[in-house]
Design a protein around this motif. Sequence first.
Motif, short mmCIF file in Angstrom:
data_model
loop_
_atom_site.label_atom_id
_atom_site.label_comp_id
_atom_site.label_asym_id
_atom_site.label_seq_id
_atom_site.Cartn_x
_atom_site.Cartn_y
_atom_site.Cartn_z
N PHE A 32 12.42 17.69 -0.07
CA PHE A 32 11.02 18.12 -0.25
C PHE A 32 10.64 19.16 0.82
O PHE A 32 11.34 19.31 1.83
N ALA A 33 9.50 19.78 0.57
CA ALA A 33 9.04 20.86 1.45
C ALA A 33 8.67 20.36 2.85
O ALA A 33 8.65 21.15 3.80
N SER A 34 8.36 19.08 3.01
CA SER A 34 7.99 18.52 4.31
C SER A 34 8.11 17.01 4.23
O SER A 34 8.27 16.44 3.13
N GLY A 35 8.01 16.37 5.39
CA GLY A 35 8.00 14.90 5.39
C GLY A 35 6.82 14.37 4.60
O GLY A 35 6.95 13.41 3.83
N MET A 36 5.65 14.99 4.73
CA MET A 36 4.47 14.51 4.01
C MET A 36 4.61 14.70 2.50
O MET A 36 4.11 13.89 1.72
N ALA A 37 5.29 15.77 2.08
CA ALA A 37 5.54 15.95 0.65
C ALA A 37 6.42 14.82 0.13
O ALA A 37 6.25 14.33 -1.00
N ALA A 38 7.36 14.37 0.97
CA ALA A 38 8.24 13.25 0.59
C ALA A 38 7.44 11.94 0.52
O ALA A 38 7.60 11.15 -0.43
N VAL A 39 6.56 11.73 1.50
CA VAL A 39 5.70 10.53 1.50
C VAL A 39 4.85 10.52 0.22
O VAL A 39 4.78 9.51 -0.51
N ALA A 40 4.23 11.67 -0.08
CA ALA A 40 3.35 11.76 -1.25
C ALA A 40 4.12 11.49 -2.54
O ALA A 40 3.59 10.88 -3.48
N ALA A 41 5.38 11.92 -2.60
CA ALA A 41 6.18 11.73 -3.81
C ALA A 41 6.45 10.24 -4.05
O ALA A 41 6.43 9.78 -5.19
N VAL A 42 6.70 9.50 -2.98
CA VAL A 42 6.93 8.05 -3.16
C VAL A 42 5.62 7.37 -3.58
O VAL A 42 5.60 6.58 -4.53
N PHE A 43 4.53 7.70 -2.90
CA PHE A 43 3.23 7.14 -3.32
C PHE A 43 2.96 7.46 -4.79
O PHE A 43 2.60 6.60 -5.58
N GLY A 44 3.14 8.74 -5.12
CA GLY A 44 2.75 9.21 -6.46
C GLY A 44 3.60 8.67 -7.58
O GLY A 44 3.14 8.55 -8.71
N THR A 45 4.88 8.35 -7.29
CA THR A 45 5.75 7.86 -8.36
C THR A 45 5.78 6.33 -8.43
O THR A 45 6.42 5.77 -9.33
N THR A 46 5.11 5.66 -7.49
CA THR A 46 5.14 4.18 -7.55
C THR A 46 3.77 3.55 -7.78
O THR A 46 3.70 2.43 -8.28
N LEU A 47 2.69 4.27 -7.40
CA LEU A 47 1.37 3.61 -7.38
C LEU A 47 0.43 4.19 -8.43
O LEU A 47 0.41 5.41 -8.66
N LYS A 48 -0.38 3.33 -9.02
CA LYS A 48 -1.42 3.78 -9.96
C LYS A 48 -2.69 2.98 -9.66
O LYS A 48 -2.64 1.96 -8.95
N PRO A 49 -3.82 3.43 -10.18
CA PRO A 49 -5.07 2.72 -9.92
C PRO A 49 -4.93 1.23 -10.24
O PRO A 49 -4.33 0.86 -11.25
N GLY A 50 -5.45 0.39 -9.34
CA GLY A 50 -5.36 -1.06 -9.54
C GLY A 50 -4.22 -1.70 -8.77
O GLY A 50 -4.20 -2.91 -8.55
N ASP A 51 -3.22 -0.87 -8.34
CA ASP A 51 -2.11 -1.40 -7.54
C ASP A 51 -2.56 -1.61 -6.09
O ASP A 51 -3.61 -1.10 -5.67
N ALA A 52 -1.71 -2.33 -5.34
CA ALA A 52 -1.97 -2.49 -3.91
C ALA A 52 -0.75 -2.01 -3.13
O ALA A 52 0.39 -2.19 -3.56
N VAL A 53 -1.00 -1.36 -1.99
CA VAL A 53 0.08 -0.91 -1.10
C VAL A 53 -0.19 -1.48 0.30
O VAL A 53 -1.35 -1.54 0.73
N VAL A 54 0.87 -1.91 0.97
CA VAL A 54 0.73 -2.45 2.33
C VAL A 54 1.36 -1.44 3.30
O VAL A 54 2.53 -1.09 3.16
N LEU A 55 0.55 -0.97 4.23
CA LEU A 55 1.03 0.03 5.20
C LEU A 55 0.97 -0.55 6.61
O LEU A 55 0.11 -1.39 6.90
N PRO A 56 1.81 -0.05 7.52
CA PRO A 56 1.68 -0.48 8.91
C PRO A 56 0.40 0.12 9.52
O PRO A 56 0.15 1.31 9.35
#
Length: 372
Positions: free
Chosen positions: A70-94
């Motif tokens: 990906f173009a940057s580390g943040m683009a890679a982060v966004a791609a994982v968020f975007g391909t796994t999460l949809k409205p109504g889901d929950a994500v646990v972050l540090p």
Amino acid sequence: MHRDTAILHAGYRDRESEGPFLYGPQFSSTYTAPGDPARHSLTYGRFQNPTWSAWEEALGVLEGGHAVAFASGMAAVAAVFGTTLKPGDAVVLPSDSYYTTRLLASSWLGAIGVDVRLAPTRDNAQAKALDGARLVWVETPTNPQLDVCSIRGLVDAARAKGVLVAVDNTTATAYLQQPLALGATYVVASDTKALTGHSDLVLGHVATADAERAAALRAWRTQHGSIPGPMEVWLAHRSLATLPLRLSQQCRSAQVLAEFLSSRSDVDAVFYPGVPSHPAHAIALEQMRGGFGPVVSFDLGTRERAERFLKSLAFVREATSFGGVHSTAERRARWGGDAIGEGFIRFSVGCEHTQDLMDDVARALVQRASPV
Ligand code: PLP
């Protein structure tokens, strides 16, 4: 074959192929491709690029999975968020992860109706927040506090509840830590840092053992246009060959620096997983190999003392980012967003001779007591 040798040759053309070992960057927005596009492996510059393919092959060797650049580390982060999460889901972050990752989660995911839960890295506290979650985001060692959690422990807890696991492996790199081998669904990294190590580019990648997830990441990249430039990718590939040499030297010096700082009464606290006083030293020993990373954080108590220290360094540059061959340091609180003191220093150890580095730090620590 030893891993260091495999990395050196990763993604290079085989020895039977005449010509360059590694082709130079291919700058093409389009390719000659008549008729049915499905007949061609190269069609348009946002879809494919041979320079990316060689780099992704190398990253695959390093990570033990399918890699997508990906173009940057943040683009890679966004791609994982975007391909796994949809409205109504929950994500646990540090709660102590890289600040921009938390910011992206709260601003974007929060706004589309994803439940964003925060829990500390320390003591695998995220494991207690997994009920009903879709994804747990792990960062170890964390930036900038270098706290450590057990990847295997969180993977086991997540699997039991059907939760996907993504590990941001930026501070360690795949050379020191292998999240896919520990069962993570995804490994994510900012390749702007130690993986490429020359402070001359911005890049990121995601790797996964699952071919379908890799295809979804590729489709995300194509549709969002978060593609890397061929020149950056080629520079990254060229830099990868020296990763074992660079990181070995950086980790050796970082360990000496952390031990030296730990021995000083004028340093309030030292954060480095390689020292026995680190609260998760035993876990770091278990899941990292070859060293504990190039970053050493420490606390000089006050903003004034930290600024004086930075000013007194002779060749260590005051700069953000980390992992490069040239040592850098910064007072991290100048950016905001992290629960750290005003005198907190994030120090990135480069490839200088260890003694020169130690002399520079020792001199700057002493000088900070007198006017500069
Ligand atoms: N993850 C971590 C742990 C980071 O430290 C950074 C950048 O500092 C990123 C992700 C984002 O990477 P980039 O700056 O390449 O977008």
